[in-house]
Design an enzyme around this catalytic site. Structure first.
Site: not given
Ligand code: DSN
Length: 427
Positions: A228, A54, A201, A237, A231, A56
């Site tokens: 992203t 983790y 985008d 991903r 692609k 954060e």
């Protein structure tokens, strides 16, 4: 020898499904323009122990202890993302494109603000204001689109009139099915006239932008860029947000965490760092150029065969075909017939589509994945010819069987590469 030996022993049902997908990818032609193959190095990072951690917060400002390596990997990914896009600030934590966009909206807007985004059926994206999405319930999205299907270019004059009338807080330019180059500068000028933020985008064309094959919206003054990473960029991903403005960078960091996300997926951030270094290698430029050359080669065949392409062809990595007008088949029928021969693409709405989204008039295809396999114009032409043959003879099962074998043979001749950059030349 099993591909997943331990998994095969522990959980053979899962291993079998994964093996099936591996084989499908190896033996089929992937033409979905938003898909690609990640290198083995990227997949090794994805499978690393960082998945257990983790983190954060941000490097140097975390909520939990034990962050020596998470900080190091996130700082590295940020540095590489900035170098890749020529940006001053990068946030590498977005889990994917939709959360990246949501966080960018949160950073730039207050609820109720007006946003102009491209209509989904004209080539935009669900997250650009489709009524079924959360952003559309928070902000006031209005759509712009293309003027007609022949040129398929954004109607910039109509966009300007809409902007002058509605005085939006943000003009969003981004596309998932737009076969043309975007006039970023023109959009920026319209936004400046009405004092709106600009956000691009660029998920589909990120790799073309970083390779210098398409113009970088940040270079013409766009405020925020989202993308992203899986692609044309060929990474894991994931999502990414970039900006050159310090005030917006701070707002974006706050919007990503704690605004819309909790703990970042550190193994994915490591994989992004690997992919960014692969995309910074000089060979990535030839890859991006070849993507566009392959798409143009396919368009040549389709044009010769009288296939109706939205916009008459392509200026980037994808083509949008009016399947009903070209073959008398709906998009879904065309997609299913091509699935049978191992050619994967997707049904897609075309501008002004009279049909429903689940069975629209069009099909969308693109060349990023086939180009990763090393295929060039000759193969692109052959694939386009197979598509025309299959869709012109929907009753001919024997022809499909024969083409399925030819597709397999082509795939065997161009195996999916494990490595894009010689390890000694990377990073
Ligand atoms: N699903 C992606 C595409 O296929 O274009 C966009 O998010």
């Amino acid at each position: 020898m099993h591909t997943y030996p331990l998994l095969h022993k522990q959980d053979p049902r899962v291993a079998e499904i994964l093996e099936g997908e591996r084989k499908r990818q190896e033996e089929g032609l992937e033409l979905i323009p938003s898909e690609n193959y990640a290198s083995r190095a990227v997949r090794e990072a994805l499978a690393s122990e960082l998945t257990n951690k983790y983190a954060e917060g941000y490097p140097g400002r975390r909520y939990y202890g034990g962050q020596t390596y998470t900080d190091a990997i996130e700082e590295l990914a940020i540095e590489r993302a900035k170098a890749l896009f020529g940006a001053r600030y990068a946030n590498v934590q977005p889990l994917s494109g939709a959360p990246a966009n949501l966080a960018a909206y949160m950073a730039l807007l207050t609820p109720g603000d007006t946003v102009l985004g491209m209509d989904l059926s004209h080539g935009g994206h669900l997250t650009h204001g489709h009524p079924l999405t959360l952003p559309a319930k928070i902000y006031r999205f209005l759509s712009y689109g293309v003027a007609d299907t022949q040129t398929a270019a954004i109607d910039y004059d109509a966009l300007r009139s809409l902007a002058l009338r509605e005085r939006p807080k943000l003009i969003l330019a981004g596309f998932s099915a737009y076969p043309k180059r975007v006039q970023w500068k023109r959009i920026k000028e319209i936004a400046d006239e009405v004092g709106a933020y600009t956000m691009a985008d660029v998920a589909h064309i990120a790799g073309l932008i970083t390779a210098g094959v398409e113009e970088n919206p940040l270079a013409v003054g766009f405020d925020v860029l989202t993308t992203t990473t899986h692609k044309t960029l060929r990474g894991p991903r994931g999502g990414l947000i970039l900006t050159n403005r310090e005030d917006l960078a701070r707002a974006i960091d706050k919007a990503v965490f704690p605004g819309v996300q909790g703990g970042p997926h550190m193994q994915v951030i490591a994989a992004k760092a690997v992919a960014f270094s692969e995309a910074l290698h000089p060979s990535f430029r030839s890859y991006a150029q070849q993507i566009v050359a392959n798409a143009a080669a396919m368009a040549e065949v389709f044009a010769r065969e009288g296939v109706v392409m939205v916009g008459g062809g392509t200026e980037n990595h994808l083509l949008l075909i009016d399947s009903v007008a070209s073959f008398g088949l709906s998009g879904r029928e065309a997609q299913d017939l091509l699935d049978e021969v191992g050619i994967t693409l997707n049904k897609n709405a075309i501008p002004f589509d009279p049909r429903k989204p689940m069975d629209p008039s069009g099909i969308r295809l693109g060349t990023p994945a086939m180009t990763t396999r090393g295929m060039r114009e000759g193969e692109a032409r052959r694939i386009a010819e197979w598509i025309v043959q299959v869709l012109r003879s929907p009753q001919d099962a024997e022809l499909r069987e024969q083409i399925r074998e030819e597709v397999c043979a082509l795939c065997r001749a161009f195996p999916i590469p494990e490595q894009f950059v010689p390890p000694e030349e990377a990073a």
